[in-house]
Design a protein around this motif. Structure first.
Motif, PDB file in Angstrom:
ATOM      1  N   ILE A 114     -21.234  37.205 -26.893  1.00 51.53           N
ATOM      2  CA  ILE A 114     -20.111  36.722 -26.094  1.00 51.53           C
ATOM      3  C   ILE A 114     -20.526  35.370 -25.528  1.00 51.53           C
ATOM      4  O   ILE A 114     -21.557  35.255 -24.850  1.00 51.53           O
ATOM      5  CB  ILE A 114     -19.749  37.687 -24.950  1.00 51.53           C
ATOM      6  N   ASN A 135     -26.032  32.825 -24.075  1.00 49.96           N
ATOM      7  CA  ASN A 135     -24.995  33.785 -24.414  1.00 49.96           C
ATOM      8  C   ASN A 135     -25.412  35.238 -24.166  1.00 49.96           C
ATOM      9  O   ASN A 135     -26.595  35.540 -23.973  1.00 49.96           O
ATOM     10  CB  ASN A 135     -24.601  33.595 -25.884  1.00 49.96           C
ATOM     11  N   ILE A 244     -22.240  31.296 -32.156  1.00 50.54           N
ATOM     12  CA  ILE A 244     -20.969  31.722 -31.584  1.00 50.54           C
ATOM     13  C   ILE A 244     -19.851  31.317 -32.537  1.00 50.54           C
ATOM     14  O   ILE A 244     -19.798  30.160 -32.988  1.00 50.54           O
ATOM     15  CB  ILE A 244     -20.739  31.062 -30.201  1.00 50.54           C
ATOM     16  N   ASP A 348     -17.379  37.802 -30.247  1.00 45.06           N
ATOM     17  CA  ASP A 348     -16.739  36.949 -29.232  1.00 45.06           C
ATOM     18  C   ASP A 348     -15.219  37.023 -29.313  1.00 45.06           C
ATOM     19  O   ASP A 348     -14.514  36.067 -28.950  1.00 45.06           O
ATOM     20  CB  ASP A 348     -17.221  35.495 -29.379  1.00 45.06           C
ATOM     21  N   ASN A 351     -12.706  35.998 -26.532  1.00 51.15           N
ATOM     22  CA  ASN A 351     -12.492  34.576 -26.248  1.00 51.15           C
ATOM     23  C   ASN A 351     -11.758  33.839 -27.360  1.00 51.15           C
ATOM     24  O   ASN A 351     -11.701  32.599 -27.354  1.00 51.15           O
ATOM     25  CB  ASN A 351     -13.839  33.895 -25.967  1.00 51.15           C
TER      26      ASN A 351
END
Length: 378
Positions: A114, A135, A244, A348, A351
């Motif tokens: 995340i 992260n 990410i 992730d 988001n």
């Protein structure tokens, strides 16, 4: 399904059941003895830690309720020789005290990364531990891999397994809601390891559970670059320098991520500047259908592993960050000595509005099924 509870911490449980049906998918013995052995091997935070051996007469899967752990998988090669085909430590108690890169672990609440450990949910901002650079990774500083789960062994005429439950309280590792999670891990007469997750919450939260076993079908004698892989995926999610996801969903055509036909891993690692730690897109819409995700073959041993799941993606990790690690049986694990196939929601996702939602609300049930099928080609 008939459940059998462990009577005391010191009990050795053995169940032997004769199975007369021959599985259709893998050729094994006409009669198979199913057995569970359970032994308490440690105590952690006042809770008993067990080592389980599931045996179907052809192969064994070893588990622990510490971390919802797949400790070992002992599988035959084309000559019938049994070898452990996972990266692990010498004993279950070592997992309590010795840091390791999530060998065999149940990862949660949210597996994978995340960004900056931050997300917003129903108007509230949350900050989680940043335990992987900037992260959040695999649930934080003390994720589900470091918890003692409450175990219960079970069996019927086709499987032996262990059911494990864990209550993650509201605020644990920064996540909202009291989350009740259950995982079933079982070995079938047909040489399949099945892992099934369920979870419910009393407050809106996010969730992405997976198993993080490192496989090496050659018996962990050297790296896995000689393994052959085929993925039933036509897209992947690119990542930035911190691994990410960028939010893009990219076609594999013309890239090192194109495993739609069988490819030797070493060739693809060389083409991708050192390895993989990426999410492969297995579904675009959520469904309960079990899909054939991946086939892995190791020509020298003859071992084959087919992975199926009902989830949205699979994180393919090729052990890029393993270096000079003292593993089991006096072996030193190094870069690319194991690979992970982490069935999951996309990383992730909270988001990225265009990614499948990881949100779980009160009254809903999280369900996730994985199956690893083992066979031999001569």
């Amino acid at each position: 399904m008939k459940h059998q509870k462990i009577l005391t911490a010191a009990v050795l449980l053995s169940i032997v059941i004769a199975c007369e049906q021959k599985p259709k998918q893998e050729p094994i013995k006409e009669e198979t003895n199913l057995m569970i052995k359970a032994e308490q091997v440690a105590e952690h935070n006042g809770q008993a830690v067990f080592h389980y051996v599931l045996d179907n007469g052809t192969m064994q899967v070893e588990l622990s309720n510490f971390g919802g752990l797949v400790f070992k998988i002992n599988a035959p090669d084309k000559n019938g020789n049994l070898e452990n085909i996972t990266l692990t430590l010498d004993s279950v108690p070592e997992f309590i005290t010795k840091p390791n890169p999530f060998f065999g672990a149940t990862a949660g609440r949210v597996a994978n990364r995340i960004a900056k450990g931050q997300f917003e949910l129903e108007g509230t901002s949350y900050q989680l531990a940043t335990n992987n650079g900037n992260n959040h990774l695999h649930g934080g500083n003390e994720g589900f891999d470091k918890k003692v789960w409450t175990p219960e062994s079970y069996s019927n005429d086709s499987v032996v397994g262990v059911k494990m439950t864990y209550l993650s309280v509201d605020g644990e590792e920064g996540y909202p809601g009291n989350l009740e999670s259950t995982v079933w891990m079982e070995l079938t007469t047909g040489n399949a390891l099945r892992i099934r997750f369920e979870a419910t919450t009393d407050k809106t939260t996010i969730l992405n559970l997976t198993n993080h076993t490192y496989f090496n079908l050659g018996g962990a004698k050297r790296d896995v670059q000689d393994h052959e892989f085929q993925f039933w995926a036509d897209a992947y999610t690119p990542v930035d320098d911190e691994l990410i996801p960028t939010g893009e969903v990219k076609d594999v055509e013309g890239t090192p991520f194109d495993f739609r036909t069988p490819k030797i891993l070493g060739d693809q690692i060389a083409a991708n500047a050192g390895g993989f730690d990426h999410n492969f897109v297995m579904k675009r819409e959520k469904s309960a259908d079990m899909k054939h995700f991946v086939r892995v073959r190791h020509a020298e041993s003859g071992r084959v592993m087919d992975m199926y799941s009902d989830n949205m993606g699979v994180q393919f990790y090729t052990g890029n960050f393993i270096s000079n690690f003292a593993g089991a049986d006096g072996k030193t694990y190094d870069k690319h000595w194991g690979f992970c196939l982490e069935s999951q929601n996309w990383p992730d996702a909270i988001n990225h509005e265009n990614f499948p939602s990881p949100i779980l609300k009160p009254g809903e049930k999280y369900e996730h099924n994985i199956e690893y099928r083992f066979s031999v080609e001569k």
